[in-house]
Scaffold this active site. Structure first.
Site, short mmCIF file in Angstrom:
data_model
loop_
_atom_site.label_atom_id
_atom_site.label_comp_id
_atom_site.label_asym_id
_atom_site.label_seq_id
_atom_site.Cartn_x
_atom_site.Cartn_y
_atom_site.Cartn_z
N GLU A 1 -6.65 21.50 54.99
CA GLU A 1 -5.83 21.50 56.20
C GLU A 1 -6.68 21.97 57.39
O GLU A 1 -7.28 23.04 57.33
CB GLU A 1 -4.66 22.45 56.01
CG GLU A 1 -3.68 22.36 57.15
CD GLU A 1 -2.51 23.29 56.97
OE1 GLU A 1 -2.73 24.45 56.63
OE2 GLU A 1 -1.37 22.85 57.18
N GLU B 1 6.59 28.99 52.76
CA GLU B 1 6.40 27.72 53.47
C GLU B 1 4.94 27.69 53.87
O GLU B 1 4.55 28.38 54.80
CB GLU B 1 7.27 27.67 54.73
CG GLU B 1 8.74 27.58 54.51
CD GLU B 1 9.19 26.19 54.10
OE1 GLU B 1 8.34 25.29 53.94
OE2 GLU B 1 10.39 26.02 53.92
N GLY C 1 2.79 43.20 57.33
CA GLY C 1 3.39 42.21 56.43
C GLY C 1 3.27 42.67 54.99
O GLY C 1 4.23 42.55 54.20
N GLY D 1 3.00 43.65 65.53
CA GLY D 1 1.74 44.38 65.51
C GLY D 1 0.62 43.50 65.02
O GLY D 1 0.86 42.43 64.45
N LYS E 1 8.74 40.38 60.92
CA LYS E 1 7.36 40.75 61.27
C LYS E 1 6.73 39.48 61.83
O LYS E 1 6.23 38.64 61.10
CB LYS E 1 6.64 41.21 60.00
CG LYS E 1 5.52 42.20 60.22
CD LYS E 1 4.40 41.69 61.09
CE LYS E 1 3.51 40.69 60.43
NZ LYS E 1 2.48 40.10 61.30
N CYS F 1 2.53 22.05 60.23
CA CYS F 1 2.18 22.05 58.81
C CYS F 1 2.54 20.74 58.11
O CYS F 1 1.90 20.38 57.13
CB CYS F 1 2.89 23.21 58.13
SG CYS F 1 4.62 23.26 58.57
N PRO G 1 -2.48 43.15 59.46
CA PRO G 1 -1.86 42.49 58.31
C PRO G 1 -1.16 43.48 57.38
O PRO G 1 -0.32 43.09 56.56
CB PRO G 1 -3.05 41.83 57.58
CG PRO G 1 -4.27 42.16 58.33
CD PRO G 1 -3.93 42.99 59.53
P1 NAD Z 1 -1.99 33.40 58.20
O1 NAD Z 1 -2.25 33.31 56.77
O2 NAD Z 1 -3.09 33.89 59.04
O3 NAD Z 1 -0.70 34.31 58.32
C1 NAD Z 1 -0.65 35.32 59.14
C2 NAD Z 1 0.60 36.13 58.92
O4 NAD Z 1 0.63 36.74 57.65
C3 NAD Z 1 0.54 37.24 59.92
O5 NAD Z 1 1.83 37.57 60.35
C4 NAD Z 1 -0.10 38.38 59.11
O6 NAD Z 1 0.14 39.63 59.66
C5 NAD Z 1 0.57 38.17 57.79
N1 NAD Z 1 -0.22 38.67 56.66
C6 NAD Z 1 -1.54 38.66 56.50
N2 NAD Z 1 -1.88 39.20 55.30
C7 NAD Z 1 -0.71 39.51 54.70
C8 NAD Z 1 -0.38 40.07 53.42
N3 NAD Z 1 -1.31 40.41 52.55
N4 NAD Z 1 0.91 40.25 53.13
C9 NAD Z 1 1.88 39.91 54.00
N5 NAD Z 1 1.63 39.38 55.21
C10 NAD Z 1 0.35 39.18 55.56
O7 NAD Z 1 -1.47 32.04 58.74
P2 NAD Z 1 -1.15 31.62 60.24
O8 NAD Z 1 -2.38 31.66 61.03
O9 NAD Z 1 0.02 32.36 60.78
O10 NAD Z 1 -0.67 30.11 60.08
C11 NAD Z 1 -1.55 29.07 59.83
C12 NAD Z 1 -1.17 28.43 58.56
O11 NAD Z 1 0.24 28.44 58.41
C13 NAD Z 1 -1.57 27.01 58.44
O12 NAD Z 1 -2.28 26.85 57.24
C14 NAD Z 1 -0.29 26.24 58.39
O13 NAD Z 1 -0.26 25.14 57.57
C15 NAD Z 1 0.68 27.21 57.91
N6 NAD Z 1 2.00 26.93 58.46
C16 NAD Z 1 2.94 26.51 57.60
C17 NAD Z 1 4.19 26.18 58.04
C18 NAD Z 1 5.26 25.71 57.08
O14 NAD Z 1 6.41 25.66 57.42
N7 NAD Z 1 4.94 25.35 55.86
C19 NAD Z 1 4.50 26.31 59.39
C20 NAD Z 1 3.51 26.74 60.25
C21 NAD Z 1 2.25 27.07 59.77
#
Ligand code: NAD
Length: 493
Positions: free
Chosen positions: A399, A265, A227, A221, A190, A299, A224
């Site tokens: 962050e 992660e 997921g 899609g 996803k 990140c 949320p």
């Molecule tokens: P986000 O929390 O907005 O994640 C979005 C993803 O999670 C989408 O695919 C969404 O559809 C899904 N989602 C939302 N609610 C959900 C739920 N209840 N259950 C399951 N899935 C759900 O984060 P983002 O904007 O994608 O990324 C930004 C953040 O990600 C930053 O804080 C960054 O540090 C972190 N990040 C971490 C790493 C790492 O490897 N540790 C890498 C890249 C980004």
């Protein structure tokens, strides 16, 4: 498979159970963060599409041949996938630029390292000891002495719900599909709503790799709910998520209902510690990285730079001169650009709120802090550096995920270690010193999952993951593979 719509934009499809389908929710627009232009239409799946993909992955795991193939056969499939992706490398590069705003300076990690990592999973899977023989035990049974043989057998963990993120879209997906394929799992991916096209392209390559239907599914899609459906489903055995801490916590809670295996992660607020003996001129370009490298959207970037107090002003001057003289801001389609836009307008607004908070809390804005006047379109921000930052300020604790760097002075090495560890996060970190032995000693005291000394980097073979709220579990190498297995004890006589 991508087609061309009436308005000449490429339109992608979902890949479910070995077939291409438009899904039930129509499409949505994918935009280029540098130009704000629509570059493609992605399928906007609904819950019913996700349920279909989960059921297909379950069927493929329980009744298909894939989970019982040999490691060698699985390695062959992974190598075929690598070859197919190599053939489409330039297409992927163009998507990285137009969809994820990946500047050319990041392509070595975004593209080359990602493919190297995937190839490495073929090797790792082939050499992994799925059957580990244990010492023979002679015991007294009811009928007298008996000789017991036993082994630890690594079964594939099962159906995996993979939720990668948008900033390094190929790299993060590969971190998950590499070990999942190498161990014989089936999967539903996803992708992030901002950046699903590379995952859908990977599905096109997979469809030529002779994988049984249902092993590999991609459902894109905006909602949320998609997921969440993966996390809640009793048919899914494991979820691997890369993204924000807030969503990671929701996933962990929701997964409790089915006691799913959860791999997270999450974010970071990593510290680079410049020890007293380091040479500021050579260190400055490395530590400036988060203020421009992929617009700070990484990140594990060291967004807090800790420097001995007497050297603070000298470092801030060098960092500011470096970003102003060397870093070209603009559209990543131009290979000379080093700082592109952030992913969306709403993310830029959030970053601007942090910049305002930094000023308000008394940090000294050394450079940047504005939108570049010559780039009216796209979600650009100047490289921004704050000096005289204290660790209790929001810009040091939270962050930002944008091109903003905080420089914090320290009095001695003990204080530097305390400041570095005074964080709810623990993902990355760096130490700069001419004395590597001292660097190693300090490194072992930092509560963080990865740490580099003097800019050394190995993303292919090392474990990657977080301490504290930066996550649970490890991706990469042998450790990444283990996360996709369940260990079973089998004894016989
Ligand atoms: P986000 O929390 O907005 O994640 C979005 C993803 O999670 C989408 O695919 C969404 O559809 C899904 N989602 C939302 N609610 C959900 C739920 N209840 N259950 C399951 N899935 C759900 O984060 P983002 O904007 O994608 O990324 C930004 C953040 O990600 C930053 O804080 C960054 O540090 C972190 N990040 C971490 C790493 C790492 O490897 N540790 C890498 C890249 C980004």
């Amino acid at each position: 498979m991508a087609t061309v719509s009436d308005d000449k934009l490429p339109t992608f499809r979902l890949y479910i159970d070995g077939t291409w389908t438009p899904g039930t929710g129509g499409t949505y627009d994918i935009i280029n963060p540098a130009t704000e232009a629509v570059i493609a239409r992605a399928p906007n799946a609904r819950r019913a599409d996700m349920d279909q993909a989960i059921a297909a992955a379950r069927r493929a795991f329980d009744t298909g041949p894939w989970s019982r193939t040999t490691p060698r056969d699985r390695a062959k499939v992974i190598r075929r996938l690598v070859d197919g992706l190599e053939r489409r490398k330039e297409e992927i590069r163009q998507l990285l630029i137009s969809m994820a705003a990946a500047e050319y300076v990041t392509h070595y990690i975004q593209l080359d390292t990602a493919l190297e990592m995937l190839a490495n999973y073929a090797e790792l899977g082939e050499s992994f000891e799925f059957e580990q023989m244990l010492p023979v035990l002679v015991s007294q049974g009811p009928m007298g002495a008996q000789v017991n043989n036993s082994m630890a057998y690594h079964q594939p963990v099962g159906v995996c719900g993979l939720i990668p993120t948008w900033n390094f879209p190929l790299f993060v997906t590969v971190q998950k599909i590499g070990p999942a394929l190498a161990t014989g799992c089936t999967m539903v991916i996803k992708p992030s709503p901002y950046a699903p096209l590379i995952d859908l392209l990977i599905a096109e390559v997979v469809s030529d790799c002779d994988l049984p239907p249902g092993v590999f599914n991609v459902v894109s899609g905006e909602s949320p709910e998609l997921g969440a459906a993966l996390v809640e489903s009793p048919l899914v055995d494991k979820v691997s998520y890369t993204g924000s801490v807030a969503t990671g916590k929701k996933i962990l809670q929701a997964a409790a209902a089915t006691l799913k295996r959860v791999h997270l992660e999450l974010g970071g607020k990593s510290a680079a510690i410049i020890l007293d003996d380091a040479d500021l001129d050579s260190v400055a370009p490395f530590t400036a990285g988060p203020s421009f490298f992929h617009a700070g959207q990484g990140c594990a970037m060291c967004t807090r730079v800790l420097v001995p107090r007497p050297k603070h002003d000298g470092l801030v001057d060098r960092l500011s001169s470096f970003v102003n003289a060397i870093v070209k801001v603009g559209d990543p389609a131009d290979p000379s650009v080093m700082l592109g836009p952030v992913i969306r307008a709403e993310r830029r607004t959030k970053i601007e709120e942090y910049i305002a908070a930094g000023k308000q809390e008394g940090a000294v804005l050394a450079t940047g802090g504005q939108r570049p006047a010559d780039l009216p379109r796209g979600f650009f921000l100047q490289p921004t550096i704050f000096g005289a930052v204290r660790n209790d300020m929001r810009i040091a604790r939270e962050e930002i995920f944008g091109p903003v760097l905080s420089v914090l002075p320290f009095n001695d090495t003990e204080e530097a270690i305390r400041i570095a560890n005074e964080s709810t996060y623990g993902l990355g970190g760096a130490i700069y010193t001419t004395d590597v032995a001292k660097g190693l000693e300090v490194a072992k005291r930092i509560r963080t999952g990865t740490l580099n000394i003097n800019g050394a980097l190995n993303l292919v073979h090392t474990p990657f993951g977080g301490f504290k709220e930066s996550g649970i579990g490890r991706e990469g190498g042998h450790w990444g593979l283990l996360e996709y297995t369940e260990i079973q004890a089998i004894a016989w006589k």
